[in-house]
Design a protein around this motif. Structure first.
Motif, PDB file in Angstrom:
ATOM      1  N   HIS A 259       0.831  -1.203   0.000  1.00  0.00           N
ATOM      2  CA  HIS A 259       0.000   0.000   0.000  1.00  0.00           C
ATOM      3  C   HIS A 259       0.865   1.253   0.000  1.00  0.00           C
ATOM      4  O   HIS A 259       1.819   1.383   0.769  1.00  0.00           O
ATOM      5  CB  HIS A 259      -0.904   0.003   1.239  1.00  0.00           C
ATOM      6  CG  HIS A 259      -1.660   1.281   1.422  1.00  0.00           C
ATOM      7  ND1 HIS A 259      -2.729   1.630   0.651  1.00  0.00           N
ATOM      8  CD2 HIS A 259      -1.454   2.318   2.293  1.00  0.00           C
ATOM      9  CE1 HIS A 259      -3.195   2.798   1.035  1.00  0.00           C
ATOM     10  NE2 HIS A 259      -2.435   3.241   2.030  1.00  0.00           N
ATOM     11  N   MET A 395       1.393  -2.925   4.620  1.00  0.00           N
ATOM     12  CA  MET A 395      -0.039  -2.965   4.375  1.00  0.00           C
ATOM     13  C   MET A 395      -0.233  -3.240   2.884  1.00  0.00           C
ATOM     14  O   MET A 395       0.669  -2.981   2.072  1.00  0.00           O
ATOM     15  CB  MET A 395      -0.699  -1.644   4.773  1.00  0.00           C
ATOM     16  CG  MET A 395      -0.587  -1.343   6.259  1.00  0.00           C
ATOM     17  SD  MET A 395      -1.535   0.143   6.738  1.00  0.00           S
ATOM     18  CE  MET A 395      -0.674   1.412   5.828  1.00  0.00           C
ATOM     19  N   GLU A 416      -8.324  -3.339   0.576  1.00  0.00           N
ATOM     20  CA  GLU A 416      -7.108  -3.113   1.351  1.00  0.00           C
ATOM     21  C   GLU A 416      -7.020  -4.113   2.486  1.00  0.00           C
ATOM     22  O   GLU A 416      -8.036  -4.667   2.923  1.00  0.00           O
ATOM     23  CB  GLU A 416      -7.082  -1.689   1.949  1.00  0.00           C
ATOM     24  CG  GLU A 416      -6.981  -0.569   0.940  1.00  0.00           C
ATOM     25  CD  GLU A 416      -6.944   0.799   1.613  1.00  0.00           C
ATOM     26  OE1 GLU A 416      -7.048   0.834   2.865  1.00  0.00           O
ATOM     27  OE2 GLU A 416      -6.811   1.805   0.908  1.00  0.00           O
ATOM     28  N   SER A 418      -4.871  -4.165   6.287  1.00  0.00           N
ATOM     29  CA  SER A 418      -3.949  -3.518   7.216  1.00  0.00           C
ATOM     30  C   SER A 418      -3.840  -4.361   8.475  1.00  0.00           C
ATOM     31  O   SER A 418      -4.838  -4.592   9.160  1.00  0.00           O
ATOM     32  CB  SER A 418      -4.434  -2.109   7.566  1.00  0.00           C
ATOM     33  OG  SER A 418      -3.587  -1.537   8.557  1.00  0.00           O
ATOM     34  N   TYR A 420      -2.649  -3.446  11.181  1.00  0.00           N
ATOM     35  CA  TYR A 420      -2.649  -2.570  12.339  1.00  0.00           C
ATOM     36  C   TYR A 420      -4.051  -2.282  12.859  1.00  0.00           C
ATOM     37  O   TYR A 420      -4.201  -1.595  13.872  1.00  0.00           O
ATOM     38  CB  TYR A 420      -1.942  -1.255  11.985  1.00  0.00           C
ATOM     39  CG  TYR A 420      -0.526  -1.473  11.490  1.00  0.00           C
ATOM     40  CD1 TYR A 420       0.492  -1.814  12.373  1.00  0.00           C
ATOM     41  CD2 TYR A 420      -0.227  -1.368  10.141  1.00  0.00           C
ATOM     42  CE1 TYR A 420       1.784  -2.038  11.928  1.00  0.00           C
ATOM     43  CE2 TYR A 420       1.068  -1.587   9.675  1.00  0.00           C
ATOM     44  CZ  TYR A 420       2.069  -1.919  10.573  1.00  0.00           C
ATOM     45  OH  TYR A 420       3.341  -2.144  10.127  1.00  0.00           O
ATOM     46  N   GLN A 426      -9.471  -5.652   9.576  1.00  0.00           N
ATOM     47  CA  GLN A 426      -8.212  -5.645   8.841  1.00  0.00           C
ATOM     48  C   GLN A 426      -8.430  -5.667   7.327  1.00  0.00           C
ATOM     49  O   GLN A 426      -7.670  -5.053   6.583  1.00  0.00           O
ATOM     50  CB  GLN A 426      -7.359  -6.848   9.261  1.00  0.00           C
ATOM     51  CG  GLN A 426      -6.805  -6.742  10.663  1.00  0.00           C
ATOM     52  CD  GLN A 426      -6.009  -7.973  11.065  1.00  0.00           C
ATOM     53  OE1 GLN A 426      -6.236  -9.080  10.570  1.00  0.00           O
ATOM     54  NE2 GLN A 426      -5.066  -7.804  11.978  1.00  0.00           N
TER      55      GLN A 426
END
Length: 786
Positions: A259, A395, A416, A418, A420, A426
């Motif tokens: 990303h 990511m 997407e 992620s 985190y 996520q």
């Protein structure tokens, strides 16, 4: 690879121009780079690199031709190229040279002892297995294939992926481990192909290096028309050219790319770049290693030298060139800025130390340039960390291809991932952005067994993967209210499973109520028999001085009738909503009243027997009959029963209980008898009294007398015993409120048996044959018999 290298060159040119236009970065210094190929060693063709430093210089990545005192080499995308160049720099002792790789992150390149001056631009792919598994779960693909290269990175990816799959109940249908050696691969190629085409898995994960046997294998499957959904990384993010793109090969493709924010000016740069404005370092002749067929692609280009750079660029844009910046290009872009920031920081430090007069010699003293590869923020706002020990985890953008006429494909971002965010946030995927090769929005299925619907549970097939199972219906009173349940869940006691076994319904509370047809019928029977008993008692009281009433001890007859009356009425305690008082009363009242009734029958039978046996002339026990000693039989037998009841109530008395299992969909409120042992003891006591009465009455059944009731007493005890023996058998096989109904019916039946057998014949004589019930008739009958 040729098109990819052209993209790398454009990314480098774009970054250099952007840096040189920035007045706040390397002021009064122009940054440039040199592109070079394999000129010194013609035997190696797999390594291509870019050399970035402050002046033009030619250098060979496979053999050190020449090197300035402050060079930074940018190499990739294959990690093998970086290891070879890094090893050469270490062997030939070039500590002033810094090596930056723009390919995917590789753990081997993180070895500081082997590569002290090597920097990886790409972030770590720690969460790539989790990201792919999350995508599989999102589309409910639980049966997938895996193709990896037979190297350390492929094996490590397989290990991490398998752990994530096991944690999320996803199974591998097959694993193709493609050997690196081409000869070994050729021997096994048919096996790898058969594993894919014969498997029911429609989704295949590809992980490995391009320009390898893995790519050869993939191209072979393409030629053979293998249709699968491919899940892979940005290493395979290439737009296939028109002449070798086969739409039928792809059900769909999902690419996990690192990303980063979009660099909007890059597209404009590609559209306006003019190679003729650049120095001799960038020429078409120098890029002659790029594969290009002018005769088939641009009709007016006869040779490479006849094709202008802008004509070539125009052809690339129209056919197969990716206008967006992919992972490798983005890493090149960041690498250029990393070098610029490092030189900028060193320039500022040396200016502060030595002054502006020595600035012309600053850029040649680069032995400590490592200290200036720092963390910075690039122009689009993304953080870049050059500290190899603090590399962040990547990511991911999830990319998909849209197909257009003339076999053109456009890459679009559809989601997407992620690491985190929290677990359930996520992954984000826009299903509306996905175009399936089937032409509709329906998601293809890739499972070993179809998901079990609600009401069923998984029954695993022996010897197969956990994702292969049969669907078995849930057992009685168990449900599964979701798809794919491993086990059915038992409904709580106050609920029951519906017919589909997919939800629990609240049970209806029920008991033997007066509103029920069964309860109403039993209540009517009890009241009817009570009224009949009252009527018989009234008849006996009205005709108490007649011979038939006086002949068999009318006092005992009154006691028996009153006992039977209360026996009928006590059955009403069993009907209606149970409570603690009624539970205690219904059992104790029932056994005490029945003991009085049976003991009264026993007293009557003994009276009949003594009247004919003991009162004969010469017998000495006549006083027993005259003195009324037999009247004590009733209280003695009753007191014994009261003793048993006291033990019952003192140890384990009856209480209100619920039965949630006897009747489907109902919770039955009923009286629990407490100690079942004591309950059967009191019943046994009543039965023993009945058997004694039956025995005595049986002995006196043939004694001569006009109003001898021994036969009626015998028959009544026979009916009584038959009813309660039947009760004991039926009571054990019934459940719920029907147990209560059986007990009530037994009380009514046995009481009615006593009433009917003993008193109905006498009432018949009193009411319909009064002439027989007279003293004169009694004397005449005795005289005639003498």
């Amino acid at each position: 690879m040729p098109i990819k290298i052209y993209e790398f060159v454009l990314a480098m040119l774009f970054a250099i121009e952007e840096i040189n236009r920035n007045p706040d970065l390397l002021p009064n210094v122009t940054l440039s780079f040199t592109l070079f190929g394999a000129h010194c060693d013609s035997t190696t063709t797999e390594v291509n690199s870019l050399n970035l430093f402050s002046k033009y210089e030619l250098i060979n990545p496979n053999y050190i031709c020449a090197m300035s005192s402050c060079d930074v080499i940018l190499t990739g995308p294959s990690w093998t190229a970086s290891t070879k160049i890094g090893t050469l720099l270490w062997l030939f002792n070039y500590p002033q040279v810094r090596l930056i790789t723009y390919g995917p992150f590789h753990p081997i390149l993180s070895d500081y002892d082997r590569f002290p001056h090597l920097y990886q631009m790409a972030p770590r792919d720690t969460y790539l297995p989790l990201a792919m598994v999350s995508l599989l779960l999102h589309f409910k693909w639980t049966w997938v294939g895996l193709v990896i290269t037979d190297d350390d990175q492929g094996v490590q990816f397989f290990s991490n992926l398998r752990q994530e799959m096991h944690r999320n109940e996803i199974c591998l249908a097959f694993v193709n481990v493609i050997p690196v050696n081409m000869q070994v691969y050729i021997m096994r190629a048919e096996t790898y192909y058969n594993q894919i085409v014969t498997s029911s898995a429609k989704v295949v994960i590809i992980y490995g290096e391009k320009n390898s046997t893995l790519e050869v294998s993939f191209r072979r499957w393409e030629c053979l028309g293998t249709q699968r959904i491919w899940v892979t990384t940005s290493k395979w993010n290439t737009l296939t050219r028109k002449r070798d793109f086969n739409l039928d090969l792809y059900l769909n493709t999902f690419i996990f790319s690192h990303h980063h924010h979009e660099i909007s000016s890059f597209k404009n740069f590609i559209q306006t770049v003019n190679f003729s404005t650049y120095p001799n370092g960038i020429t078409l002749k120098q890029l002659s290693w790029m594969y290009f067929n002018c005769s088939t692609s641009i009709s007016y280009c006869k040779t490479m030298n006849n094709c202008s750079s802008n004509t070539i660029l125009e052809w690339l844009l129209q056919h197969s060139f990716d206008m967006s910046m992919n992972d490798d290009c983005y890493n090149i872009y960041n690498a250029a800025y990393a070098v610029a920031h490092a030189f900028h920081e060193k320039l500022i430090q040396q200016v502060d130390i030595r002054g502006m007069e020595k600035q012309t010699h600053l850029m040649h003293e680069c032995s400590q340039v490592n200290d200036f590869f720092i963390q910075f923020t690039n122009p689009i706002g993304d953080p870049v960390n050059m500290n190899q020990r603090e590399k962040i985890d990547a990511m991911y953008d999830i990319l998909n291809f849209w197909n257009f006429p003339q076999s053109l494909r456009i890459k679009v971002k559809i989601g997407e991932f992620s690491p985190y965010f929290t677990h359930d946030q996520q992954l984000y995927v826009s299903k509306e952005m996905i175009e399936w090769a089937t032409g509709n929005r329906q998601i293809p299925i890739s499972v070993c067994s179809m998901t079990c619907s609600p009401g069923f549970r998984k029954s695993h097939q022996e010897g197969r993967a956990a994702c292969c199972f049969d669907c078995s219906p849930c057992p009685v009173n168990e449900i599964s209210n979701a798809t794919g349940m491993d086990q059915c869940v038992k409904c709580p006691d106050e609920q029951y499973a519906n017919k589909e076994h997919n939800c629990c319904l609240p049970k209806a509370v029920t008991f033997l109520a007066y509103e029920d047809s069964l309860g109403m019928s039993l209540a009517c029977m009890a009241l009817g028999f009570s009224a009949l008993t009252t009527l018989v008692l009234g008849i006996f009281l009205k005709h108490q001085d007649t011979p038939i009433v006086k002949a068999n001890n009318r006092t005992l007859s009154y006691i028996l009738l009153i006992s039977l009356l209360f026996c009928f009425l006590c059955s009403l305690l069993f009907i209606g909503h149970p409570n603690l008082v009624t539970c205690i009363l219904q059992q104790t009242t029932f056994v005490v009243l029945f003991t009085m009734a049976v003991s009264t029958v026993l007293a009557k039978t003994i009276t009949v027997l003594l009247a004919f046996k003991i009162t004969a002339p010469g017998k000495r026990m006549r006083w027993m009959l005259v003195s009324g000693t037999l009247n004590f039989i009733i209280p003695i037998c009753t007191l014994i029963q009261l003793f048993f009841c006291g033990i019952w109530l003192g140890t384990s008395p009856p209480f209100v209980d619920t039965d949630a299992y006897s009747e489907h969909g109902h919770i039955i409120i009923m009286c629990n008898k407490g100690s079942v042992t004591v309950f059967y003891c009191v019943l046994g006591y009543i039965t023993s009294l009945a058997l004694v009465s039956f025995t005595v009455a049986f002995l006196a059944r043939k004694l001569p007398d006009t109003f001898n009731e021994a036969k009626f007493l015998t028959f009544s005890m026979l009916v009584f015993c038959s009813v309660w023996v039947t009760f004991l058998l039926v009571y054990q096989s019934t459940r719920g409120k029907f147990m209560v109904a059986v007990e009530v019916f037994s009380i009514l039946a046995s009481s009615a048996g006593l009433l009917g057998c003993i008193f109905v014949p006498k009432c018949y004589i009193i009411l319909f044959r009064p002439s027989v019930n007279s003293l004169q008739m009694f004397k005449n009958k005795n005289h005639s018999s003498k």
